[in-house]
Design an enzyme around this catalytic site. Structure first.
Site, mmCIF file in Angstrom:
data_model
loop_
_atom_site.group_PDB
_atom_site.id
_atom_site.type_symbol
_atom_site.label_atom_id
_atom_site.label_comp_id
_atom_site.label_asym_id
_atom_site.label_seq_id
_atom_site.Cartn_x
_atom_site.Cartn_y
_atom_site.Cartn_z
ATOM 1 N N GLU A 3 0.861 -1.180 0.000
ATOM 2 C CA GLU A 3 0.000 0.000 0.000
ATOM 3 C C GLU A 3 0.894 1.225 0.000
ATOM 4 O OE1 GLU A 3 -2.439 0.478 3.533
ATOM 5 O OE2 GLU A 3 -3.744 1.846 2.439
ATOM 6 N N CYS A 48 -6.488 1.257 3.331
ATOM 7 C CA CYS A 48 -7.251 2.504 3.343
ATOM 8 C C CYS A 48 -7.210 3.201 1.984
ATOM 9 C CB CYS A 48 -6.699 3.422 4.417
ATOM 10 S SG CYS A 48 -6.920 2.742 6.068
ATOM 11 N N ASN A 106 -12.501 -2.877 2.200
ATOM 12 C CA ASN A 106 -11.398 -2.951 3.156
ATOM 13 C C ASN A 106 -11.856 -2.434 4.509
ATOM 14 O OD1 ASN A 106 -8.500 -3.057 4.038
ATOM 15 N ND2 ASN A 106 -8.924 -0.880 4.350
ATOM 16 N N GLU A 107 -11.938 -3.298 5.462
ATOM 17 C CA GLU A 107 -12.237 -2.899 6.851
ATOM 18 C C GLU A 107 -13.487 -2.020 6.924
ATOM 19 O OE1 GLU A 107 -8.928 -1.022 8.781
ATOM 20 O OE2 GLU A 107 -7.733 -2.852 8.774
HETATM 21 O O1 AHR Z 1 -1.760 -1.525 6.963
HETATM 22 C C1 AHR Z 1 -2.101 -0.239 7.341
HETATM 23 C C2 AHR Z 1 -3.589 0.009 7.377
HETATM 24 O O2 AHR Z 1 -4.168 -0.761 8.372
HETATM 25 C C3 AHR Z 1 -4.384 -0.352 6.164
HETATM 26 O O3 AHR Z 1 -4.416 0.652 5.229
HETATM 27 C C4 AHR Z 1 -5.761 -0.570 6.688
HETATM 28 O O4 AHR Z 1 -6.464 -1.536 5.960
HETATM 29 C C5 AHR Z 1 -5.530 -0.956 8.124
HETATM 30 O O5 AHR Z 1 -6.258 -0.166 8.972
#
Ligand code: AHR
Length: 760
Positions: A29, A219, A342-343
């Protein structure tokens, strides 16, 4: 000789259970300057002049640039090279423009670079001098001709004449006016081609032998706000035409590594791509909350997702397969996995958008495994709701995340044994908090647990992967780097030891002579108050029935001690009044292991109970949304510890009421698998963690003996549990030795992999 204990490892007969073939992979990321300033080989910062205040307060088109005569540099936007690259510089000579790079540009003698830019000269061609200059002198120098009239792409090779760290200088001679944009300086490969990926970081990823790579987030995938969602189509094609947007981690995304480059990274490392697309909603942590893509824009969004699959896998006869071929990749990228969300908070909007996208992908591409999302924690409301949704919809796999302390990992080695049949698990993000040996070994113990549950766990990736030293938003990370160095953590070595040596068939293991470590409440402890970022007065303090004097804490965060307690039976009451500052305060109770009741956590928006073991913390209960501490308004707090039970009342409301996790820790963990070697013989892959100060010698007994055997043993050991920290290399690296195949030395605080094979 060091004292050691003898233990036994009985490796049972193979029972036909296959190791999950794609189990170990990577998650990359754009966080911590992982891409721009990191894996992206580009040496210049803000080469497009597109940095702006939406990326970070105070940033603008000239961030990272300076000039010897500032008023000869003008930022313009009329007639740019592309609407997505609106800003450029008009330079009136004589002037020298300098880019600071990413903490400078590292050179080694003989290293080639390609400098390129778009330039627009007046009626006469312009000759520019370009230099990689350092205090010690010029590291490389060349001249570039800019033809007259209109924008032209110009380039020149540069060769470094010395090792060093320099900055790019561009000199515009007197009397000339030149427009400049999309300035790029990349190291070149053997054929003089500009590199996409920084070679030493690429090698560090290749050395992890990943089965898959998840990208682009995290994120970053679902973005802060609808405008910040990562739309793959805007990240392919010529770099200067790509949409550049703010990064949710507080900087700029140039998208120079976009979807095509992610797929190329997968090819370069031999990994299967695992892209993550937003599930039609943005991140719930956006100030406006989780917003959903408009109903009437959803069909187009779903089509984008289907087009992504076609871009990756379609034949060159299809529109998006043709686009891939035109970008130099007639062969497909063999996409098999697609992350959806994602989350995310599991809201009604999420459920609706998720279902529409998943249905469309299932209908058109049943061959693609869609991976759903179950919140940011390995438990809690979104975890439960995400799992319920996945079960109800028959989702193939879900993406679990878990950033916890080492104790949690040791307590949860058998977590997946308890899972019922249903969606399978991709553990997409996990890390034991800290870069110590203790954390690396806790991860190794947990990974053995992942490996031996292939019916449930199919994929796993540590997070975050990369961080530029001094520029991180998140620690711990797997690989740190500077402009010139790669600094792998102890966790990196653990990941490599799992990934490079894999068995294919699992064997049951029985351990003799060692028991899980009991977890108990501390025998003694005390109460401390602190208030980082606020001044707080505490009055009416009653600790275990005894009235205490009022105290004050200041913004430094320095703790003020109230007195001793029995951590299994204590009651504290106090009234706290903030006098200044923006944050809340913390009540800490305990000894070596402790609890912290945060009144005003997460920017003073929540209450939360945190637990610390061995100096490393976990969220234990919460965060629970709350109105926050207000200056001058008293808050009455009561905390009661009753055995493992923890209760905390705020202004009379019981907000936290739970039992501390006192399950034992699995500190010595062993896994076994076998595989067939090239010559047809069987080899065993034995992994053993000894997260303990006691050395062990293990006798290995194979239910299906090999006869005379030899073992290649890789050992990560030699550092104490608390050694290792962010932004530095691991204090120890794996050491390879040869041993007899029937005993295994497990030094204190070690992880060992042994490949046992018959002596031919
Ligand atoms: O890995 C860092 C962050 O942790 C990622 O962007 C997110 O998915 C999680 O909160």
């Amino acid at each position: 000789m060091t004292a050691h204990e003898r233990i036994t490892i009985d490796v049972g007969a193979q029972q036909g259970v296959e190791v999950a073939p794609d189990l170990w992979g990577l998650f990359i990321e754009d966080l911590n300057d992982a891409l721009d300033g990191g894996l992206n080989a580009e040496c210049l910062r803000n080469g497009d002049f597109e940095f702006n205040a939406a990326d970070r307060d105070g940033w603008d088109a000239l961030t990272a640039w300076s000039a010897d005569v500032a008023d000869r540099v003008e930022v313009r936007t009329d007639a740019p090279i592309h609407p997505n690259n609106a800003h450029y510089l008009r330079l009136t000579g004589p002037v020298t423009l300098v880019n600071e790079g990413w903490d400078g540009t590292g050179t080694t003698e003989g290293q080639g670079f390609l400098l390129s830019f778009f330039a627009r000269a007046g009626a006469e061609p312009a000759r520019l001098t370009v230099t990689i200059g350092s205090n010690g002198g010029n590291l490389a120098r060349a001249q570039v001709m800019v033809p007259s009239g209109g924008w032209h792409r110009c380039e020149t090779p540069l060769t470094a004449v010395a090792d060093g760290r320099g900055r790019l200088h561009i000199e515009i001679p007197a009397g000339l006016v030149v427009d400049l944009d999309h300035v790029s300086l990349r190291p070149t490969g053997p054929g003089g081609e500009p590199l996409t990926f920084r070679p030493d970081l690429l090698q560090a990823l290749k050395d992890l032998a990943p089965s898959f790579i998840r990208f682009p987030g995290g994120c970053v995938a679902h973005g802060l706000g609808l405008d910040n969602i990562y739309h793959w189509k805007t990240t392919i094609g010529p770099r200067h035409e790509r949409a550049q947007i703010p990064n949710s981690w507080g900087y700029h995304q140039s998208r120079q590594i976009g979807y095509l480059e992610y797929f190329e990274l997968c090819q370069a490392t031999g990994a299967t791509p695992l892209p993550v697309v937003a599930a039609g909603v943005c991140c719930q942590n956006y100030p406006g909350g989780a917003q959903a893509i408009d109903d009437d824009a959803m069909d187009a969004y779903i089509q984008d997702v289907l087009d992504l699959i076609e871009f990756a896998n379609g034949s060159p006869d299809t529109p998006w397969g043709a686009r891939r071929a035109a970008l130099g990749h007639p062969e497909p990228f063999r996409l098999r996995y697609l992350g959806l969300g994602n989350e995310d908070e599991i809201t009604d909007d999420f459920r609706d958008r998720y279902a529409r996208i998943e249905d469309a992908v299932r209908g058109r591409h049943p061959e693609i495994c869609v991976i759903g999302t179950v919140g940011p924690q390995p438990f809690g409301p979104d975890f439960e709701a995400g799992w319920a949704l996945a079960r109800a919809r028959g989702t193939a796999m879900v993406d679990e995340h878990g950033y916890r302390n080492p104790r949690w990992f040791h307590q949860n080695v058998d977590r997946y044994l308890a899972y019922e049949p249903g969606p399978q698990v991709y553990l997409g993000e996990y890390a034991a908090r800290s870069n110590t040996m203790r954390s690396a070994l806790a991860e190794a113990a947990y990974m053995i647990g992942l490996e031996r549950n292939p019916a449930v766990v199919r994929l796993a990736s540590y997070a975050p992967l990369l961080a530029r030293a001094g520029h991180a938003q998140w620690t711990p990370d797997l690989i740190y780097f500077t402009a010139t160095e790669v600094l792998p953590s102890a966790s990196y070595h653990v990941q490599g030891m799992f990934s490079r040596e894999r068995g294919t068939r699992l064997h049951p293991v029985t351990l003799g002579g060692v028991e899980p470590e009991p977890v108990t409440l501390p025998a003694t402890g005390s109460v401390r108050l602190m208030s980082q970022g606020a001044s707080v007065d505490y009055a009416d303090i009653v600790l275990d029935g005894v009235v205490r004097h009022p105290v004050t804490t200041d913004p430094s965060g320095e703790p003020v001690e109230l007195g001793g307690i029995d951590p299994a039976a204590a009651t504290l009451e106090l009234t706290a009044t903030r006098r200044a500052g923006d944050e809340g305060f913390v009540v800490e109770l305990g000894g070596d292991s402790y609890l912290q009741v945060h009144v005003g956590a997460w920017q003073n928006k929540s209450t939360l109970v945190i637990r610390g073991d061995d100096g490393i913390t976990n969220d234990d209960h919460g965060p629970l949304h709350w109105h926050g501490v207000r200056t001058g308004v008293p808050v009455r707090v009561k905390v009661r510890l009753d055995g493992a039970r923890v209760r905390a009342w705020i202004d009379g409301e019981l907000r936290h009421d739970y039992e501390q996790d006192l399950r034992p820790e699995h500190r010595v963990v062993v896994g076994a698998a076998s595989r067939t070697a090239a010559d047809g013989s069987t080899e065993y892959v034995i992994r053993a963690v000894n997260a303990h100060p006691t050395a062990r010698v293990a006798s290995i007994r194979l239910a299906e003996p090999l006869g005379p055997a030899v073992a290649t043993v890789t050992t990560l050991a030699g550092a104490g549990p608390d050694e290792g920290r962010p932004f530095t290399a691991s204090p120890v690296a794996p050491v390879i030795t040869t041993a007899a195949g029937d005993t295994l030395d497990l030094p204190p605080w070690s992880f060992v992999t042994a490949i046992i094979r018959r002596i031919p």
